[in-house]
Design a protein around this motif. Structure first.
Motif, PDB file in Angstrom:
ATOM      1  N   LEU A  82     -11.854  -6.600  11.001  1.00 59.58           N
ATOM      2  CA  LEU A  82     -10.495  -6.205  10.633  1.00 59.58           C
ATOM      3  C   LEU A  82     -10.069  -6.850   9.320  1.00 59.58           C
ATOM      4  O   LEU A  82      -9.557  -6.169   8.416  1.00 59.58           O
ATOM      5  CB  LEU A  82      -9.528  -6.608  11.754  1.00 59.58           C
ATOM      6  CG  LEU A  82      -8.053  -6.265  11.560  1.00 59.58           C
ATOM      7  CD1 LEU A  82      -7.846  -4.764  11.642  1.00 59.58           C
ATOM      8  CD2 LEU A  82      -7.203  -6.976  12.615  1.00 59.58           C
ATOM      9  N   LEU A  83     -10.292  -8.146   9.176  1.00 57.75           N
ATOM     10  CA  LEU A  83      -9.899  -8.859   7.963  1.00 57.75           C
ATOM     11  C   LEU A  83     -10.733  -8.405   6.768  1.00 57.75           C
ATOM     12  O   LEU A  83     -10.218  -8.296   5.648  1.00 57.75           O
ATOM     13  CB  LEU A  83     -10.039 -10.371   8.180  1.00 57.75           C
ATOM     14  CG  LEU A  83      -9.077 -10.989   9.190  1.00 57.75           C
ATOM     15  CD1 LEU A  83      -9.454 -12.442   9.463  1.00 57.75           C
ATOM     16  CD2 LEU A  83      -7.633 -10.901   8.706  1.00 57.75           C
ATOM     17  N   SER A  84     -12.001  -8.142   6.999  1.00 57.92           N
ATOM     18  CA  SER A  84     -12.881  -7.703   5.899  1.00 57.92           C
ATOM     19  C   SER A  84     -12.454  -6.333   5.385  1.00 57.92           C
ATOM     20  O   SER A  84     -12.419  -6.094   4.162  1.00 57.92           O
ATOM     21  CB  SER A  84     -14.334  -7.661   6.371  1.00 57.92           C
ATOM     22  OG  SER A  84     -14.782  -8.963   6.730  1.00 57.92           O
ATOM     23  N   ARG A  85     -12.145  -5.420   6.297  1.00 53.44           N
ATOM     24  CA  ARG A  85     -11.716  -4.083   5.881  1.00 53.44           C
ATOM     25  C   ARG A  85     -10.407  -4.143   5.097  1.00 53.44           C
ATOM     26  O   ARG A  85     -10.245  -3.447   4.078  1.00 53.44           O
ATOM     27  CB  ARG A  85     -11.551  -3.175   7.099  1.00 53.44           C
ATOM     28  CG  ARG A  85     -12.853  -2.751   7.754  1.00 53.44           C
ATOM     29  CD  ARG A  85     -12.645  -1.528   8.644  1.00 53.44           C
ATOM     30  NE  ARG A  85     -11.607  -1.746   9.630  1.00 53.44           N
ATOM     31  CZ  ARG A  85     -11.811  -2.233  10.849  1.00 53.44           C
ATOM     32  NH1 ARG A  85     -13.035  -2.591  11.208  1.00 53.44           N
ATOM     33  NH2 ARG A  85     -10.820  -2.378  11.705  1.00 53.44           N
ATOM     34  N   LYS A  86      -9.485  -4.963   5.566  1.00 53.18           N
ATOM     35  CA  LYS A  86      -8.201  -5.106   4.871  1.00 53.18           C
ATOM     36  C   LYS A  86      -8.408  -5.634   3.453  1.00 53.18           C
ATOM     37  O   LYS A  86      -7.798  -5.147   2.490  1.00 53.18           O
ATOM     38  CB  LYS A  86      -7.304  -6.058   5.661  1.00 53.18           C
ATOM     39  CG  LYS A  86      -5.988  -6.386   4.977  1.00 53.18           C
ATOM     40  CD  LYS A  86      -5.217  -7.430   5.777  1.00 53.18           C
ATOM     41  CE  LYS A  86      -3.975  -7.888   5.013  1.00 53.18           C
ATOM     42  NZ  LYS A  86      -3.251  -8.957   5.750  1.00 53.18           N
ATOM     43  N   THR A  87      -9.287  -6.623   3.305  1.00 54.94           N
ATOM     44  CA  THR A  87      -9.545  -7.216   1.991  1.00 54.94           C
ATOM     45  C   THR A  87     -10.219  -6.215   1.056  1.00 54.94           C
ATOM     46  O   THR A  87      -9.861  -6.107  -0.127  1.00 54.94           O
ATOM     47  CB  THR A  87     -10.422  -8.466   2.143  1.00 54.94           C
ATOM     48  OG1 THR A  87      -9.759  -9.400   3.008  1.00 54.94           O
ATOM     49  CG2 THR A  87     -10.681  -9.122   0.802  1.00 54.94           C
TER      50      THR A  87
ATOM     51  N   THR B 206      -5.188 -13.372  11.430  1.00 56.85           N
ATOM     52  CA  THR B 206      -4.786 -12.519  12.538  1.00 56.85           C
ATOM     53  C   THR B 206      -3.620 -13.141  13.301  1.00 56.85           C
ATOM     54  O   THR B 206      -3.328 -14.331  13.160  1.00 56.85           O
ATOM     55  CB  THR B 206      -5.956 -12.308  13.507  1.00 56.85           C
ATOM     56  OG1 THR B 206      -6.388 -13.586  13.997  1.00 56.85           O
ATOM     57  CG2 THR B 206      -7.117 -11.619  12.810  1.00 56.85           C
TER      58      THR B 206
ATOM     59  N   GLN C 274      -9.928  -3.091   1.132  1.00 51.71           N
ATOM     60  CA  GLN C 274      -8.926  -2.094   0.771  1.00 51.71           C
ATOM     61  C   GLN C 274      -8.083  -2.574  -0.406  1.00 51.71           C
ATOM     62  O   GLN C 274      -7.716  -1.788  -1.287  1.00 51.71           O
ATOM     63  CB  GLN C 274      -8.030  -1.819   1.983  1.00 51.71           C
ATOM     64  CG  GLN C 274      -7.031  -0.691   1.806  1.00 51.71           C
ATOM     65  CD  GLN C 274      -6.197  -0.476   3.057  1.00 51.71           C
ATOM     66  OE1 GLN C 274      -5.972  -1.416   3.846  1.00 51.71           O
ATOM     67  NE2 GLN C 274      -5.739   0.745   3.272  1.00 51.71           N
ATOM     68  N   LEU C 275      -7.822  -3.870  -0.451  1.00 57.69           N
ATOM     69  CA  LEU C 275      -7.020  -4.438  -1.535  1.00 57.69           C
ATOM     70  C   LEU C 275      -7.841  -4.644  -2.798  1.00 57.69           C
ATOM     71  O   LEU C 275      -7.449  -4.219  -3.892  1.00 57.69           O
ATOM     72  CB  LEU C 275      -6.413  -5.772  -1.087  1.00 57.69           C
ATOM     73  CG  LEU C 275      -5.408  -5.741   0.059  1.00 57.69           C
ATOM     74  CD1 LEU C 275      -5.048  -7.155   0.491  1.00 57.69           C
ATOM     75  CD2 LEU C 275      -4.154  -4.976  -0.343  1.00 57.69           C
TER      76      LEU C 275
ATOM     77  N   GLU D  76      -5.318   2.442  -3.078  1.00 58.33           N
ATOM     78  CA  GLU D  76      -4.114   2.497  -2.249  1.00 58.33           C
ATOM     79  C   GLU D  76      -3.083   1.428  -2.622  1.00 58.33           C
ATOM     80  O   GLU D  76      -1.945   1.497  -2.170  1.00 58.33           O
ATOM     81  CB  GLU D  76      -4.476   2.351  -0.774  1.00 58.33           C
ATOM     82  CG  GLU D  76      -5.319   3.488  -0.233  1.00 58.33           C
ATOM     83  CD  GLU D  76      -5.706   3.257   1.211  1.00 58.33           C
ATOM     84  OE1 GLU D  76      -4.857   3.455   2.091  1.00 58.33           O
ATOM     85  OE2 GLU D  76      -6.874   2.858   1.443  1.00 58.33           O
TER      86      GLU D  76
ATOM     87  N   LEU E 163       0.848  -1.190   0.000  1.00 61.30           N
ATOM     88  CA  LEU E 163       0.000   0.000   0.000  1.00 61.30           C
ATOM     89  C   LEU E 163       0.883   1.239   0.000  1.00 61.30           C
ATOM     90  O   LEU E 163       1.724   1.420   0.885  1.00 61.30           O
ATOM     91  CB  LEU E 163      -0.907   0.009   1.225  1.00 61.30           C
ATOM     92  CG  LEU E 163      -1.854  -1.190   1.377  1.00 61.30           C
ATOM     93  CD1 LEU E 163      -2.651  -1.085   2.662  1.00 61.30           C
ATOM     94  CD2 LEU E 163      -2.792  -1.294   0.173  1.00 61.30           C
TER      95      LEU E 163
ATOM     96  N   GLY F 139      -2.214 -13.743   3.005  1.00 62.40           N
ATOM     97  CA  GLY F 139      -3.476 -13.328   3.603  1.00 62.40           C
ATOM     98  C   GLY F 139      -4.670 -13.348   2.684  1.00 62.40           C
ATOM     99  O   GLY F 139      -5.782 -12.998   3.102  1.00 62.40           O
TER     100      GLY F 139
END
Length: 372
Positions: A282-287, A265, A289-290, A144, A98, A251
């Motif tokens: 947390l994992l959903s937001r990260k995914t 995690t 974002q990608l 990002e 990112l 991930g």
């Protein structure tokens, strides 16, 4: 019951060692625990991974690379013997970055690993966003995402199929596997070892302790003092979709069945295997974002497992100096290292001596010097 080697633990580590021993003509008996045990093998993400591993431990980089190189042959042998498709692919793997700062930080980190290894091959490529989009043309990345590192030797497999194939392979090579046989005591003797479960007694000239987080107490019975701690990892799985991600990423990977696995995690919560909404968020937001489009998928499963962690996170391989023939083998990368466990480590156990290349993995590295 008398046998050549008793392997305590039927997870990926123990099963791979037992498979290698049986493949080489050893009479092997594998003692498995019960369903109440903490089974890291059933919560594995399934990566066969090299890039990014081994900071400040060049021996681990080399050990991992050796296993990754052996995986194609290991896969072919196990698949042919058991008629099990491990769904193994080794076309490379990605770690997304990112921002431009993220790309440069990743580049420097991987170059540090390369310099510590003193190798003659980088083993990775840095991709900018344009190159990444060309490599994965079906993916619309978030704004990002600035690039990725491409590990040229990385891949993935189905960890549950691997475990089932290893169990089947042990039996096909003449070994035996006993479930619901939690070991209560290891008794060293002049002719080998006696191993007691709650209901039975077994004897062997060698014992391999590969019981995950239960190994500390068992190893102490043969003079091996291995500090371990659990680390919880939670994983999400989505509904099945058409092929989208041809390469696994750290991930994030798409299975052969079409589901997307999202993880994992790293939580220091003791022996707690419960799942949490916080981790899912947390994992959903990260995914998202990608790959924003993945946010529209339905989550169908969430699970948690406990990694087997030493103080420095690297494996432990040791033979007891007080009771030769008693070995301990522990790591949290059982899938990646399965190929060397089934070959080099199994051969060393038969020979009765670990090679010098495994000396850096002895648990003596955790001994704290006493003050004068």
């Amino acid at each position: 019951m008398q046998t050549d080697v008793i392997v305590i633990g039927a997870g990926t580590v123990g099963a791979a060692i037992a498979f290698g021993l049986a493949q080489r003509g050893q009479r092997v008996f594998v003692l498995d625990g019960d369903d109440g045990d903490y089974r890291a093998a059933r919560a594995n993400f399934g990566l066969v991974w090299l890039q990014g591993k081994g900071i400040n431990m060049p021996a681990y980089q080399k050990w991992t690379r050796h296993s990754v190189d052996l995986w194609p042959e290991f896969n072919d042998e196990l698949t042919s013997l058991t008629a099990t498709d491990l769904q193994y692919e080794n076309n490379g793997g990605l770690a997304f970055c990112l921002g431009e700062e993220g790309v440069e930080k990743r580049r420097q980190y991987l170059h540090t690993l390369y310099e510590q290894r003193c190798g003659n091959e980088l083993g990775f490529e840095m991709l900018d966003r344009t190159a990444l989009e060309k490599l994965l043309p079906r993916v619309q990345f978030g704004p990002e995402v600035s690039g990725a590192s491409l590990g040229l030797h990385d891949g993935h497999a189905n960890p549950l199929k691997l475990l089932a194939a290893l169990h089947s392979g042990v039996i096909k090579h003449g070994g035996a596997l006993r479930h619901r046989s939690r070991v209560t005591e290891i008794i060293p003797g002049s002719q080998g070892f006696t191993v007691d479960t709650q209901e039975e007694r077994f004897s062997a000239s060698r014992v391999v302790i590969a019981a995950g987080l239960g190994s500390t107490a068992l190893a102490a019975q043969v003079g091996l003092h291995v500090p371990l701690r659990p680390q919880r990892g939670q994983v999400l799985v989505t509904e099945r979709i058409a092929p989208l991600l041809p390469l696994p990423a750290s991930g994030l990977r798409q299975t052969r069945e079409g589901t997307i696995m999202i993880g994992a995690t790293q939580e220091e919560v003791g022996f707690d295997t419960s799942t949490t909404g916080h981790a899912a968020s947390l994992l959903s937001r990260k995914t998202a974002q990608l790959v924003p489009a993945l946010a529209d998928l339905t989550l169908v499963r969430q699970w948690a497992g406990l990694r087997v962690m030493t103080p420095d996170s690297y494996p432990v391989y040791a033979q007891s100096p007080l009771h030769p023939g008693a070995f301990v083998a522990l790591c949290h990368s059982g899938v990646t290292l399965a190929a060397v466990h089934a070959s080099i480590l199994a051969e060393a156990i038969i020979a009765g001596e670990l090679p010098s290349t495994l000396a850096p993995f002895h648990h003596r590295r955790f001994d704290v010097p006493k003050a004068a």
